[in-house]
Motif scaffolding. Structure first.
Motif, PDB file in Angstrom:
ATOM      1  N   ARG A 133       0.823  -1.208   0.000  1.00  0.00           N
ATOM      2  CA  ARG A 133       0.000   0.000   0.000  1.00  0.00           C
ATOM      3  C   ARG A 133       0.858   1.258   0.000  1.00  0.00           C
ATOM      4  NH1 ARG A 133      -0.413   1.029   5.838  1.00  0.00           N
ATOM      5  NH2 ARG A 133      -0.084  -0.879   7.040  1.00  0.00           N
ATOM      6  N   ILE A 134       0.324   2.309  -0.649  1.00  0.00           N
ATOM      7  CA  ILE A 134       0.967   3.618  -0.625  1.00  0.00           C
ATOM      8  C   ILE A 134      -0.073   4.649  -0.189  1.00  0.00           C
ATOM      9  CG2 ILE A 134       2.688   3.041  -2.381  1.00  0.00           C
ATOM     10  CD1 ILE A 134       1.073   4.554  -4.422  1.00  0.00           C
ATOM     11  N   LEU A 135       0.403   5.730   0.398  1.00  0.00           N
ATOM     12  CA  LEU A 135      -0.462   6.801   0.893  1.00  0.00           C
ATOM     13  C   LEU A 135      -0.179   8.057   0.091  1.00  0.00           C
ATOM     14  CD1 LEU A 135      -2.404   8.087   3.008  1.00  0.00           C
ATOM     15  CD2 LEU A 135      -0.412   8.376   4.506  1.00  0.00           C
ATOM     16  N   ILE A 136      -1.232   8.680  -0.468  1.00  0.00           N
ATOM     17  CA  ILE A 136      -1.068   9.931  -1.204  1.00  0.00           C
ATOM     18  C   ILE A 136      -1.966  10.997  -0.587  1.00  0.00           C
ATOM     19  CG2 ILE A 136      -0.520   8.681  -3.334  1.00  0.00           C
ATOM     20  CD1 ILE A 136      -3.292   9.409  -4.384  1.00  0.00           C
ATOM     21  N   ALA A 167       3.328  13.370   0.671  1.00  0.00           N
ATOM     22  CA  ALA A 167       2.748  14.371   1.559  1.00  0.00           C
ATOM     23  C   ALA A 167       2.208  15.552   0.765  1.00  0.00           C
ATOM     24  CB  ALA A 167       3.800  14.851   2.557  1.00  0.00           C
ATOM     25  N   ALA A 168       1.045  16.054   1.217  1.00  0.00           N
ATOM     26  CA  ALA A 168       0.405  17.183   0.539  1.00  0.00           C
ATOM     27  C   ALA A 168       0.855  18.522   1.087  1.00  0.00           C
ATOM     28  CB  ALA A 168      -1.122  17.068   0.634  1.00  0.00           C
ATOM     29  N   ASN A 184      13.265   8.349   3.662  1.00  0.00           N
ATOM     30  CA  ASN A 184      13.285   7.880   2.269  1.00  0.00           C
ATOM     31  C   ASN A 184      11.947   7.294   1.816  1.00  0.00           C
ATOM     32  OD1 ASN A 184      13.240   5.469   3.648  1.00  0.00           O
ATOM     33  ND2 ASN A 184      15.156   4.680   2.801  1.00  0.00           N
ATOM     34  N   LYS A 185      10.981   7.232   2.743  1.00  0.00           N
ATOM     35  CA  LYS A 185       9.633   6.789   2.377  1.00  0.00           C
ATOM     36  C   LYS A 185       8.721   7.954   2.026  1.00  0.00           C
ATOM     37  CE  LYS A 185       8.693   2.393   4.717  1.00  0.00           C
ATOM     38  NZ  LYS A 185       7.711   1.742   5.609  1.00  0.00           N
ATOM     39  N   ILE A 186       9.177   9.195   2.210  1.00  0.00           N
ATOM     40  CA  ILE A 186       8.308  10.356   2.084  1.00  0.00           C
ATOM     41  C   ILE A 186       8.730  11.220   0.900  1.00  0.00           C
ATOM     42  CG2 ILE A 186       7.393  12.393   3.274  1.00  0.00           C
ATOM     43  CD1 ILE A 186       8.326  11.069   5.914  1.00  0.00           C
ATOM     44  N   ASP A 187       7.749  11.602   0.087  1.00  0.00           N
ATOM     45  CA  ASP A 187       7.937  12.603  -0.972  1.00  0.00           C
ATOM     46  C   ASP A 187       7.063  13.809  -0.649  1.00  0.00           C
ATOM     47  OD1 ASP A 187       9.812  11.543  -2.717  1.00  0.00           O
ATOM     48  OD2 ASP A 187       8.319  10.344  -3.766  1.00  0.00           O
TER      49      ASP A 187
END
Length: 409
Positions: A133-136, A167-168, A184-187
């Protein structure tokens, strides 16, 4: 996928129910991978469907059939989808049995979660079935749990279970790092927006029509209702006083244009040709009525200026982003109704101009015939239309990597 102790404890509590967890070991699907996208709000649906158009395209995967999407969200006001590979439906009830049955029925290869209102039961069952799963669209004020707060560490465990998080806002980035999510998991790319893909057209038709139009200055009036025909004719007459070779391409709202409607365009002695009558624009044509359907991409490519019909009278108009994506300066009246947000974004970048009446429209067209002025507006519009591309491209990159990884297992 490894799970921390709090999440394992949560799953153990859930399994006190008598529902047996189904298995995904036997897959009967042959139509390619399935991606499940969870919406917190149906307001995100346009952006998700825009993403879906990209990931359901044949060229998305270099081999094998394209993915399908199962979009789920709040039970009420569940909309429909007219895309053959996108299914939209209410989310299952928040209990282990319903969620497990849903996941086995849909058999997703990947779960995309939007925003940060996390459902421990749903995510725990996805983990139990080894669904990555990924979170947007993770926002600081949305990073919360819908249930399960009685077990310490559940929030951190659920966030840590995402392969990647987009992250928004900056607040979300800081909170994610404080929670213990690896950097490294966060953009930090912002929120996913609808991405407007340029409309296509027949290249042979474009070449032929470009030759017929030649070097004449051109403007386009899109989606024009009959109630605005007279305004459009008056505006063209006004703009033509200093540009006598000016050609108007006019796309009416309905293809069945009548002689009485054409009479409204011919006021002032204007020469009108109609595409459905077999006419081509000649040197003497002043208004060319483009009344065939599914040709908007052709006319938008030919014109550096587009006026959106309906905005002077009814308020019913097309999305201006289609014109912006193809580099057209945009003009519109005051009545934009449900397109207000799009026109406002374009106006903030100097890509759209408000006109009040026929005379104002004619003056605006005349001013934009100067190539530098229309080009400046067009650039701003293209930047707005393409603004969602960075997030969309990153999500697609993650999807491709995860699906490739699943195939290698």
């Amino acid at each position: 996928m490894s799970k921390s102790l709090p999440l394992q404890a949560l799953m153990a509590l859930r399994r006190k129910q008598t529902v047996a967890t189904p298995s995904l070991s036997e897959k009967n699907r042959t139509a390619g991978p399935v991606i499940c996208i969870h919406l917190t709000s149906w307001g995100d649906l346009p952006a998700i469907c825009s993403l879906g158009q990209r990931i359901c395209a044949d060229e998305f995967l270099l081999s094998g059939p394209p993915p399908s999407l199962t979009i789920i969200g709040p039970a009420r006001n569940c909309p429909n989808s007219d895309h053959p590979r996108i299914t939209i439906q209410p989310e299952p009830a928040e209990n282990r049995g319903e969620i497990a049955r849903f996941l086995v029925k849909t058999q997703p290869d990947l779960l995309i979660w939007t925003h940060g209102r996390l459902q421990p039961s749903f995510l725990a069952e996805a983990d139990a079935l080894n669904i990555p799963r990924i979170l947007i669209n993770a926002r600081n004020n949305d990073l919360s749990l819908t249930s399960g707060r009685w077990i310490p560490g559940v929030m951190r465990a659920l966030l840590d279970g995402f392969v990647h998080i987009i992250a928004a806002d900056d607040g979300a980035v800081q909170r994610l790092r404080r929670t213990g999510v690896a950097a490294n998991k966060i953009d930090a790319l912002g929120k996913l927006h609808s991405e407007t893909l340029p409309l296509t057209c027949n290249e042979a038709e474009f070449s032929e029509m470009s030759s017929l139009v030649g070097s004449r200055p051109v403007w386009l009036a899109m989606n024009v209702p009959e109630s605005e025909f007279r305004f459009i004719a008056q505006a063209h007459l006004a703009a033509s006083r200093r540009a006598p070779r000016l050609l108007l391409l006019m796309r009416p709202t309905t293809p069945d244009i009548t002689e009485s409607s054409l009479a409204l365009l011919r006021q002032g002695g204007l020469n009108v040709a109609v595409r459905s009558h077999g006419d081509d624009p000649t040197d003497s044509t002043q208004i060319y009525v483009t009344d065939f359907e599914d040709e908007d991409g052709l006319w938008l490519r030919l014109s550096p200026i587009t006026f959106f019909g309906g905005t002077l009278t009814s308020g019913v108009c097309h999305s201006p982003m289609e014109a912006a994506a193809l580099g057209s300066a945009i003009l519109h009246g005051p009545r934009v109704n449900d397109r207000a947000s799009s026109f406002r974004k374009l106006a903030e970048r100097g890509a759209a101009r408000l006109v009040r009446d026929a005379l104002d429209l004619g003056e605006a067209v005349e001013a934009l015939l100067a190539p530098d002025r229309s080009a400046e507006m067009a650039l701003g519009g293209w930047e707005v239309a393409a603004s969602g591309a960075a997030v969309t491209n990153r999500v697609i990159e993650l999807i491709v990597a995860l699906l490739d990884e699943a195939e290698d297992v």
